[in-house]
Design an enzyme around this catalytic site. Structure first.
Site, short mmCIF file in Angstrom:
data_model
loop_
_atom_site.label_atom_id
_atom_site.label_comp_id
_atom_site.label_asym_id
_atom_site.label_seq_id
_atom_site.Cartn_x
_atom_site.Cartn_y
_atom_site.Cartn_z
N SER A 149 0.66 -1.17 -0.05
CA SER A 149 -0.02 -0.09 0.04
C SER A 149 0.87 1.12 -0.03
CB SER A 149 -0.77 -0.07 1.52
OG SER A 149 -1.42 1.12 1.40
N TYR A 162 -3.34 -0.04 10.12
CA TYR A 162 -3.13 -0.75 8.70
C TYR A 162 -1.77 -0.22 8.27
CZ TYR A 162 -4.55 -0.94 3.58
OH TYR A 162 -4.49 -1.04 2.24
C1 GCO Z 1 -6.88 5.05 3.61
C2 GCO Z 1 -7.04 4.08 2.36
C3 GCO Z 1 -5.54 3.64 2.09
C4 GCO Z 1 -6.02 2.95 0.88
C5 GCO Z 1 -4.60 2.57 0.01
C6 GCO Z 1 -3.56 3.63 -0.24
O1 GCO Z 1 -7.81 5.00 4.44
O2 GCO Z 1 -6.26 6.06 3.34
O3 GCO Z 1 -7.70 2.88 2.95
O4 GCO Z 1 -5.04 2.97 2.95
O5 GCO Z 1 -6.72 1.81 1.18
O6 GCO Z 1 -4.17 1.45 0.94
O7 GCO Z 1 -2.71 2.60 -0.71
CA CA Z 2 -4.42 -0.57 -0.15
#
Ligand code: GCO
Ligand code: CA
Length: 258
Positions: A149, A162
């Site tokens: 990501s 995340y």
């Molecule tokens: C967020 C998004 C990002 C995207 C993506 C960007 O909340 O900013 O979910 O995390 O999913 O991963 O690469």
């Molecule tokens: Ca992503």
């Protein structure tokens, strides 16, 4: 001299790919891209109905597709699920794509949610890869691709769990390269920018955020999931046999600028 598809470096004919978390979104598009270049694809999910629908969809498009119903977060389920896939053929290509998003601040996130994100996004890649790689090594090599990501490189408020998981996944790619490259296994990552998927739907519907993404992205737009397939085909094919431990960011240029 033009290269015909059959001798193309990018030809995946005869290869079989397992893509985790591929009932929808980016995972399904990666599977479709690999199938379009000749691979037979095994989709994975933990919801039988959604998985079945995705398999049926790809078959209706003329591709060789099957389904493997298992949850990538549990060691026993992964062992049984991968063993089952291996009874019907090899896994030449593994795409660790499964992942979840929980947008919450670091002060508010519960330990349960933190663990859930890390388990789904990071630990799952270890669990599945180490079930798949021994057979790859025995067959003389293979390809492992992890869906990273933008958040493997940068943070954004409320995406702490995340971000930590996707940063860890980038380093797991390098750790797997360190141990398995000598067996002709290439392990690389694909880092999506902002793409129009279910995961980002709440963000797309927020006009202010969506406008920010368009302004912050040099390409001036959100990505379309099928635009990730090219990087996956490259990393799944002979064209990347000497590429290892790398990440290809498919982000419209977002990470390249301030
Ligand atoms: C967020 C998004 C990002 C995207 C993506 C960007 O909340 O900013 O979910 O995390 O999913 O991963 O690469
Ligand atoms: Ca992503």
């Amino acid at each position: 001299m033009t290269v015909s598809l059959t001798t193309s470096l990018f030809d995946l004919t005869g290869r079989r790919a397992l893509i985790t978390g591929s009932s929808s979104g980016i995972g399904l598009e990666l599977a479709r891209g690999l199938a379009q270049h000749g691979a037979s694809v095994v989709l994975n999910g933990r919801d039988g109905g959604r998985l079945e629908a995705a398999v049926h969809r790809l078959r209706s498009e003329g591709f060789e597709a099957s389904g493997a119903l298992f949850d990538v977060t549990g060691e026993a389920g992964v062992k049984a699920g991968v063993a089952e896939v291996l009874t019907t053929g090899p896994i030449d290509i593994l795409v660790n794509n499964a992942g979840i998003q929980r947008r919450i601040s670091l002060l508010d996130v519960t330990l349960a949610t933190w663990d859930e994100v890390l388990r789904n996004n990071l630990t799952s890649a270890l669990l599945v890869s180490r079930e798949v790689v021994p057979a790859m090594i025995a067959r003389g090599g293979g390809k492992i691709i992890c869906t990273l990501s933008l958040m493997s490189e940068v943070g954004r408020r409320t995406t702490g769990p995340y971000t930590a998981s996707k940063g860890g996944l980038k380093m797991l790619v390098k750790a797997m390269c360190a141990e398995w490259a000598e067996h002709n296994v290439q392990i690389n990552g694909i880092g999506p920018g902002y793409f129009e998927t279910e995961m980002t739907a709440p963000l797309m519907q927020d006009e202010q955020f969506s406008g920010w993404v368009r302004g912050r992205t040099p390409a001036g737009r959100w990505g379309q999931p099928q635009e990730l397939a090219g990087a996956a085909v490259f990393l799944a094919s002979k064209a990347s046999d000497f590429v290892n431990g790398q990440v290809i960011y498919v982000d419209g240029g977002m990470l390249a600028i301030l």
